[in-house]
Write a protein that holds these residues in place. Structure first.
Motif, short mmCIF file in Angstrom:
data_model
loop_
_atom_site.label_atom_id
_atom_site.label_comp_id
_atom_site.label_asym_id
_atom_site.label_seq_id
_atom_site.Cartn_x
_atom_site.Cartn_y
_atom_site.Cartn_z
N MET A 1 -0.24 7.40 0.34
CA MET A 1 -0.14 7.58 1.78
C MET A 1 0.45 6.32 2.40
N SER A 2 1.24 6.48 3.44
CA SER A 2 1.88 5.34 4.10
C SER A 2 1.35 5.18 5.52
N TYR A 3 1.35 3.89 5.97
CA TYR A 3 0.83 3.57 7.28
C TYR A 3 1.83 2.69 8.02
N SER A 4 1.96 2.92 9.31
CA SER A 4 2.85 2.10 10.12
C SER A 4 2.20 0.75 10.38
N VAL A 5 3.01 -0.19 10.85
CA VAL A 5 2.49 -1.52 11.14
C VAL A 5 1.43 -1.46 12.23
N GLY A 6 1.61 -0.55 13.19
CA GLY A 6 0.61 -0.40 14.24
C GLY A 6 -0.71 0.12 13.72
N GLN A 7 -0.64 1.07 12.79
CA GLN A 7 -1.86 1.61 12.20
C GLN A 7 -2.59 0.55 11.39
N HIS A 21 4.45 -11.96 10.21
CA HIS A 21 4.46 -13.31 9.67
C HIS A 21 4.13 -13.30 8.18
N TYR A 22 3.15 -12.48 7.78
CA TYR A 22 2.81 -12.37 6.35
C TYR A 22 4.00 -11.84 5.56
N ASP A 23 4.75 -10.95 6.17
CA ASP A 23 5.93 -10.40 5.51
C ASP A 23 6.96 -11.49 5.30
N LYS A 24 7.25 -12.25 6.34
CA LYS A 24 8.24 -13.33 6.24
C LYS A 24 7.82 -14.41 5.26
N ALA A 25 6.50 -14.63 5.18
CA ALA A 25 5.98 -15.66 4.26
C ALA A 25 5.93 -15.17 2.82
N GLY A 26 6.21 -13.91 2.60
CA GLY A 26 6.21 -13.36 1.25
C GLY A 26 4.82 -13.01 0.74
N LEU A 27 3.84 -13.01 1.63
CA LEU A 27 2.48 -12.68 1.22
C LEU A 27 2.24 -11.18 1.16
N LEU A 28 2.81 -10.47 2.12
CA LEU A 28 2.55 -9.04 2.20
C LEU A 28 3.79 -8.32 2.73
N SER A 29 4.63 -7.92 1.81
CA SER A 29 5.82 -7.16 2.20
C SER A 29 5.53 -5.68 2.00
N PRO A 30 5.74 -4.87 3.02
CA PRO A 30 5.43 -3.44 2.91
C PRO A 30 6.21 -2.77 1.78
N THR A 31 5.57 -1.81 1.17
CA THR A 31 6.18 -1.11 0.03
C THR A 31 7.42 -0.32 0.44
N ASP A 32 7.41 0.20 1.63
CA ASP A 32 8.49 1.12 2.03
C ASP A 32 8.85 0.89 3.49
N ARG A 33 9.91 1.56 3.89
CA ARG A 33 10.33 1.54 5.29
C ARG A 33 10.80 2.93 5.67
N LEU A 40 6.43 0.38 6.38
CA LEU A 40 5.42 1.35 5.97
C LEU A 40 4.57 0.72 4.87
N TYR A 41 3.25 0.70 5.07
CA TYR A 41 2.34 0.06 4.13
C TYR A 41 1.62 1.12 3.30
N SER A 42 1.47 0.85 2.00
CA SER A 42 0.78 1.77 1.10
C SER A 42 -0.68 1.37 0.98
N ASP A 43 -1.46 2.16 0.27
CA ASP A 43 -2.87 1.82 0.01
C ASP A 43 -2.97 0.51 -0.76
N ALA A 44 -2.05 0.29 -1.68
CA ALA A 44 -2.04 -0.97 -2.44
C ALA A 44 -1.77 -2.15 -1.52
N ASP A 45 -0.89 -1.95 -0.52
CA ASP A 45 -0.60 -3.01 0.44
C ASP A 45 -1.85 -3.35 1.25
N LEU A 46 -2.60 -2.31 1.61
CA LEU A 46 -3.82 -2.55 2.38
C LEU A 46 -4.85 -3.32 1.55
N ALA A 47 -4.92 -3.01 0.25
CA ALA A 47 -5.84 -3.75 -0.62
C ALA A 47 -5.42 -5.21 -0.72
#
Length: 258
Positions: A1-7, A21-33, A40-47
Motif C-alpha cells: 500500500m502507498s501513502y502520500s506525504v501528507g498522509q 528534508h529526510y529525503d534530501k539527506a538520503g535517510l528516507l527516500s519514498p519508494t515510488d512517485r 509515495l511511501y510504502s509500508d517499508a518506508d514507514l517502518a
C-alpha cells in the motif's frame, strides 16, 4: 500500500517539510512517485521512518542515524550504548539543576531577605542544608509559631543573622565538646546546652515552650536535613542527634517537675 506525504505526515506526527528534508539527506527516500511526481511511501518506508524517529528521540544527529541505518548490525549497538551513557550523564546534570531550582525555592520560603552574596557570607555551607524549609513549611505552616518565626526571620537584618550564626556556632562547639567528652544527656551540662538552644529559638524566632522544643528535637533524629541546620554534616558525629534530642527531652522533663 502507498501513502502520500501528507498522509505520512499525519501518521507520524512530523511535518511535510521534515519528510522532504529526510529525503534530501538520503535517510528516507519514498519508494515510488505518482505520475505527477508526488512522493509515495510504502509500508517499508514507514517502518524506516519509525526507526529514524526513534533515533532522533534519543538525540542522534541525522549523520549518526545515516551511519547506523547504512549498516545497522555493525553500528546500532555501539551507538546505543554510547547514547545510553550520555543520556545518563544528562539526567544527572538535569537532576542537579532540579535540586538547585528546588533549593532556590526553598530558601525563599525561609523568609530570609538577604541577597545571594549576603546569604553566602552569613550562612556559608549551612545555606546548602535549607531544603528542609519546604517540608517544614508544609508540616508546621498552619501553626502560629511557624508563621511568627517566618515573619521574624524576614525582619532580621544581615547583622542580626551574623549574630544568630555566631551564637549558633559557639553553642554548636560546646555541644560537640560535651558529646565528645561522653557527657550524659541528662547531665547538668547537656541540659544547660538544651536550654540555651531553646532560649536562642525564643529570642530570635518564636516563643519555644518545652513541648514545642521536644517536637523540634524529634525532627533532628527523624530528618537528617533538620539536624543539618543545627550541625553541618562535616561537624556531625554518629549519635549526636539522638544525644541532643535526649538532652532536650530531659531538660523539658526537669522543667515539668520543677
Amino acid at each position: 500500500m502507498s501513502y502520500s506525504v501528507g498522509q505520512v505526515s499525519g501518521f507520524a506526527g512530523v511535518s511535510v517539510r521534515t519528510l522532504h528534508h529526510y529525503d534530501k539527506a538520503g535517510l528516507l527516500s519514498p519508494t515510488d512517485r505518482t505520475p505527477a511526481g508526488y512522493r509515495l511511501y510504502s509500508d517499508a518506508d514507514l517502518a524506516r521512518l519509525q526507526q529514524i524517529l526513534f533515533y532522533r528521540e534519543l538525540g542522534f544527529s541525522l549523520e549518526e542515524i545515516g551511519a547506523i541505518m547504512a549498516d545497522p548490525e555493525a553500528n546500532a549497538l555501539g551507538h546505543l550504548r554510547e547514547r545510553h551513557r550520555l543520556l545518563k550523564e544528562q539526567i544527572a546534570k538535569l537532576n542537579k539543576l532540579v535540586e538547585v531550582a528546588e533549593h532556590a525555592l526553598e530558601v525563599r520560603q525561609t523568609g530570609v531577605e538577604l541577597t545571594p552574596l549576603e546569604r553566602f557570607e552569613v550562612f556559608g555551607e549551612v545555606t546548602f542544608d535549607l531544603s528542609y524549609a519546604t517540608d517544614a513549611h508544609l508540616k508546621w505552616g498552619h501553626s502560629e509559631g511557624h508563621r511568627q518565626s517566618m515573619a521574624r526571620a524576614a525582619a532580621h537584618t544581615k547583622e542580626d543573622w551574623r549574630q544568630i550564626m555566631a551564637e549558633a556556632a559557639g553553642w554548636r562547639q560546646r555541644l560537640i565538646a560535651a558529646y565528645d567528652a561522653d557527657a550524659a544527656p541528662g547531665s547538668d551540662e547537656a541540659m544547660a546546652l538544651a536550654e540555651e538552644h531553646r532560649d536562642h529559638i525564643s529570642r530570635w524566632f518564636t516563643p519555644c515552650p518545652p513541648q514545642m522544643h521536644c517536637r523540634i528535637a524529634d525532627d533532628y533524629v527523624e530528618d537528617a536535613r533538620a539536624f543539618a541546620l543545627v550541625v553541618p554534616p562535616h561537624e556531625q558525629r554518629t549519635g549526636l542527634a539522638p544525644f541532643l534530642r535526649a538532652a532536650i527531652h530531659a531538660n523539658a522533663e526537669r522543667d515539668r517537675v520543677q
